[in-house]
Design a protein around this motif. Structure first.
Motif, PDB file in Angstrom:
ATOM      1  N   ASP A 131      -5.976   6.312   3.510  1.00 39.07           N
ATOM      2  CA  ASP A 131      -6.149   7.755   3.339  1.00 39.07           C
ATOM      3  C   ASP A 131      -7.620   8.132   3.521  1.00 39.07           C
ATOM      4  OD1 ASP A 131      -3.429   8.089   2.582  1.00 39.07           O
ATOM      5  OD2 ASP A 131      -3.920   7.340   0.585  1.00 39.07           O
ATOM      6  N   LEU A 132      -8.488   7.170   3.262  1.00 38.22           N
ATOM      7  CA  LEU A 132      -9.934   7.415   3.318  1.00 38.22           C
ATOM      8  C   LEU A 132     -10.601   6.089   3.684  1.00 38.22           C
ATOM      9  CD1 LEU A 132     -12.473   9.116   2.381  1.00 38.22           C
ATOM     10  CD2 LEU A 132     -12.015   8.279   0.072  1.00 38.22           C
ATOM     11  N   VAL A 133     -11.610   6.138   4.560  1.00 40.75           N
ATOM     12  CA  VAL A 133     -12.361   4.926   4.909  1.00 40.75           C
ATOM     13  C   VAL A 133     -13.823   5.161   4.513  1.00 40.75           C
ATOM     14  CG1 VAL A 133     -12.779   3.156   6.656  1.00 40.75           C
ATOM     15  CG2 VAL A 133     -10.860   4.740   6.949  1.00 40.75           C
ATOM     16  N   VAL A 134     -14.398   4.176   3.834  1.00 38.62           N
ATOM     17  CA  VAL A 134     -15.756   4.306   3.308  1.00 38.62           C
ATOM     18  C   VAL A 134     -16.660   3.267   3.955  1.00 38.62           C
ATOM     19  CG1 VAL A 134     -17.175   4.243   1.224  1.00 38.62           C
ATOM     20  CG2 VAL A 134     -14.802   5.030   1.091  1.00 38.62           C
ATOM     21  N   GLU A 135     -17.835   3.713   4.352  1.00 35.06           N
ATOM     22  CA  GLU A 135     -18.811   2.809   4.959  1.00 35.06           C
ATOM     23  C   GLU A 135     -20.121   2.866   4.181  1.00 35.06           C
ATOM     24  OE1 GLU A 135     -19.109   3.249   9.168  1.00 35.06           O
ATOM     25  OE2 GLU A 135     -21.076   2.298   9.286  1.00 35.06           O
ATOM     26  N   ILE A 136     -20.740   1.715   4.024  1.00 35.59           N
ATOM     27  CA  ILE A 136     -22.042   1.656   3.370  1.00 35.59           C
ATOM     28  C   ILE A 136     -23.103   1.642   4.468  1.00 35.59           C
ATOM     29  CG2 ILE A 136     -23.548   0.268   1.896  1.00 35.59           C
ATOM     30  CD1 ILE A 136     -20.711  -0.841   0.822  1.00 35.59           C
ATOM     31  N   PRO A 137     -24.015   2.628   4.465  1.00 37.12           N
ATOM     32  CA  PRO A 137     -25.011   2.680   5.539  1.00 37.12           C
ATOM     33  C   PRO A 137     -25.942   1.471   5.467  1.00 37.12           C
ATOM     34  CG  PRO A 137     -25.474   4.346   3.854  1.00 37.12           C
ATOM     35  CD  PRO A 137     -24.186   3.703   3.473  1.00 37.12           C
ATOM     36  N   GLN A 138     -26.290   0.923   6.601  1.00 38.14           N
ATOM     37  CA  GLN A 138     -27.159  -0.269   6.660  1.00 38.14           C
ATOM     38  C   GLN A 138     -28.412   0.057   7.465  1.00 38.14           C
ATOM     39  OE1 GLN A 138     -23.494  -3.547   6.685  1.00 38.14           O
ATOM     40  NE2 GLN A 138     -24.861  -3.456   8.426  1.00 38.14           N
ATOM     41  N   LEU A 139     -29.505  -0.623   7.122  1.00 41.61           N
ATOM     42  CA  LEU A 139     -30.756  -0.421   7.850  1.00 41.61           C
ATOM     43  C   LEU A 139     -31.134  -1.637   8.698  1.00 41.61           C
ATOM     44  CD1 LEU A 139     -32.946   1.208   5.041  1.00 41.61           C
ATOM     45  CD2 LEU A 139     -31.754   2.361   6.897  1.00 41.61           C
ATOM     46  N   GLY A 140     -30.725  -2.809   8.273  1.00 36.90           N
ATOM     47  CA  GLY A 140     -31.186  -4.037   8.924  1.00 36.90           C
ATOM     48  C   GLY A 140     -30.463  -4.358  10.223  1.00 36.90           C
ATOM     49  N   LEU A 141     -30.672  -5.577  10.675  1.00 38.48           N
ATOM     50  CA  LEU A 141     -30.101  -6.009  11.953  1.00 38.48           C
ATOM     51  C   LEU A 141     -28.731  -6.663  11.797  1.00 38.48           C
ATOM     52  CD1 LEU A 141     -33.294  -7.633  13.527  1.00 38.48           C
ATOM     53  CD2 LEU A 141     -32.280  -5.398  14.070  1.00 38.48           C
ATOM     54  N   ILE A 142     -28.485  -7.262  10.641  1.00 35.16           N
ATOM     55  CA  ILE A 142     -27.225  -7.987  10.450  1.00 35.16           C
ATOM     56  C   ILE A 142     -26.075  -6.992  10.435  1.00 35.16           C
ATOM     57  CG2 ILE A 142     -25.945  -9.530   8.889  1.00 35.16           C
ATOM     58  CD1 ILE A 142     -28.715 -10.640   8.028  1.00 35.16           C
ATOM     59  N   ARG A 143     -24.976  -7.379  11.083  1.00 33.48           N
ATOM     60  CA  ARG A 143     -23.887  -6.464  11.355  1.00 33.48           C
ATOM     61  C   ARG A 143     -23.141  -5.962  10.120  1.00 33.48           C
ATOM     62  NH1 ARG A 143     -20.098  -5.594  15.811  1.00 33.48           N
ATOM     63  NH2 ARG A 143     -18.031  -5.625  14.857  1.00 33.48           N
ATOM     64  N   GLY A 196     -10.038   2.447   2.119  1.00 33.36           N
ATOM     65  CA  GLY A 196     -10.483   1.218   2.781  1.00 33.36           C
ATOM     66  C   GLY A 196     -12.001   1.159   2.811  1.00 33.36           C
ATOM     67  N   LEU A 197     -12.515  -0.048   2.709  1.00 26.90           N
ATOM     68  CA  LEU A 197     -13.959  -0.241   2.839  1.00 26.90           C
ATOM     69  C   LEU A 197     -14.165  -0.889   4.201  1.00 26.90           C
ATOM     70  CD1 LEU A 197     -16.714  -0.087   1.424  1.00 26.90           C
ATOM     71  CD2 LEU A 197     -16.239  -2.300   0.388  1.00 26.90           C
ATOM     72  N   GLU A 198     -14.702  -0.128   5.144  1.00 32.35           N
ATOM     73  CA  GLU A 198     -14.848  -0.667   6.499  1.00 32.35           C
ATOM     74  C   GLU A 198     -15.807   0.185   7.319  1.00 32.35           C
ATOM     75  OE1 GLU A 198     -15.235  -3.048   8.382  1.00 32.35           O
ATOM     76  OE2 GLU A 198     -13.201  -3.844   8.326  1.00 32.35           O
ATOM     77  N   LEU A 240       0.834  -1.213   0.000  1.00 34.33           N
ATOM     78  CA  LEU A 240       0.000   0.000   0.000  1.00 34.33           C
ATOM     79  C   LEU A 240       0.869   1.263   0.000  1.00 34.33           C
ATOM     80  CD1 LEU A 240      -2.836  -1.081   2.493  1.00 34.33           C
ATOM     81  CD2 LEU A 240      -2.895  -1.091  -0.020  1.00 34.33           C
ATOM     82  N   ARG A 241       1.999   1.200   0.731  1.00 32.68           N
ATOM     83  CA  ARG A 241       2.905   2.370   0.758  1.00 32.68           C
ATOM     84  C   ARG A 241       3.505   2.616  -0.619  1.00 32.68           C
ATOM     85  NH1 ARG A 241       5.616   1.196   6.700  1.00 32.68           N
ATOM     86  NH2 ARG A 241       3.684   1.725   7.824  1.00 32.68           N
ATOM     87  N   LEU A 242       3.860   1.536  -1.296  1.00 29.60           N
ATOM     88  CA  LEU A 242       4.407   1.658  -2.648  1.00 29.60           C
ATOM     89  C   LEU A 242       3.377   2.304  -3.582  1.00 29.60           C
ATOM     90  CD1 LEU A 242       6.589   0.853  -4.828  1.00 29.60           C
ATOM     91  CD2 LEU A 242       5.249  -1.243  -5.137  1.00 29.60           C
ATOM     92  N   LYS A 243       2.136   1.829  -3.490  1.00 27.42           N
ATOM     93  CA  LYS A 243       1.091   2.346  -4.383  1.00 27.42           C
ATOM     94  C   LYS A 243       0.811   3.823  -4.085  1.00 27.42           C
ATOM     95  CE  LYS A 243       0.991  -0.758  -6.945  1.00 27.42           C
ATOM     96  NZ  LYS A 243       1.264  -0.588  -8.384  1.00 27.42           N
ATOM     97  N   ARG A 244       0.876   4.203  -2.806  1.00 29.10           N
ATOM     98  CA  ARG A 244       0.667   5.623  -2.470  1.00 29.10           C
ATOM     99  C   ARG A 244       1.753   6.463  -3.129  1.00 29.10           C
ATOM    100  NH1 ARG A 244       0.615   5.411   2.623  1.00 29.10           N
ATOM    101  NH2 ARG A 244      -1.620   5.499   3.002  1.00 29.10           N
TER     102      ARG A 244
END
Ligand code: SAH
Length: 186
Positions: free
Chosen positions: A147-159, A108-110, A96-100
């Motif tokens: 550099d950036l973390v992205v989250e997808i908003p969820q509505l349901g109960l599953i984590r 990141g997707l988290e 990842l450092r090389l790619k930066r």
């Protein structure tokens, strides 16, 4: 929509990759990194989605996964067309450092405290998307490299969503933004 994506792709200068039969594959400057994944079905699904949306490279923990029956079943022929490279989890941080240093934004997707909601910001054009492990998510040493973390908003109960599903949603939102900006694949 796909027809429009393809039509637009035709009018932009493109990055190209060799494809079977001597042609070339048009691609977007996006690397999808599945180094932390262990399920071949998820990696196979990612190969297919990445090929369809013209991503530059799919990073896998071990290239042997491409010989796996379930990988082949899910990816159909994408494994033959998609550029793939191997980065084991132990080499992920230096990679990842090389790619930066090459100008890629490390995204990141988290689901994390510092995450931005998908759809609420504009993506950088050139990026590496890092996915978390199926069970454990993103380890702290990798989180620190983002550099950036992205989250997808969820509505349901599953984590959490399935990792390939969440990656696909991000890839679509990126492609949609590039299409809207007139820069898809260009
Ligand atoms: N078990 C972990 C999550 C694993 S899900 C936990 O509960 O903390 C596997 C991966 O899918 C995550 O690391 C992340 O990369 C992705 N993912 C799943 N749902 C997500 C969401 N709503 N937003 C962003 N990423 C998500």
């Amino acid at each position: 929509v796909i027809a429009e994506l393809q039509a637009r792709a035709g009018v932009h200068p493109l990055l190209t990759h060799p494809a079977p039969g001597g042609g070339s594959r048009r691609c977007q400057p996006v690397i999808i990194c599945g180094s932390l994944l262990s399920k071949s079905t998820n990696l196979g699904g990612l190969a297919r989605t990445s090929e369809i949306f013209g991503l530059e490279t799919l990073v896998v923990p071990d290239l042997k996964v491409t010989e796996d029956t379930s990988f082949k079943e899910v990816s159909v022929s994408a494994g033959e067309w998609m550029t793939m490279m191997e980065v084991p989890p132990s080499k992920l941080v230096p990679y990842l450092r090389l790619k930066r240093s090459e100008g890629y934004c490390i995204v990141g997707l988290e689901q994390a405290a510092r995450s931005k909601t998908l759809g609420s910001f504009a993506f950088p054009r050139k990026m590496v998307i890092v996915l978390g492990a199926e069970l454990l998510g993103m380890p702290v040493d990798v989180l620190q490299e983002l550099d950036l973390v992205v989250e997808i908003p969820q509505l349901g109960l599953i984590r959490s969503l399935n990792v390939h599903v969440s990656a696909s949603l991000l890839i679509w939102e990126y492609s949609r933004q590039m299409l809207e900006a007139g820069g898809l694949l260009g």
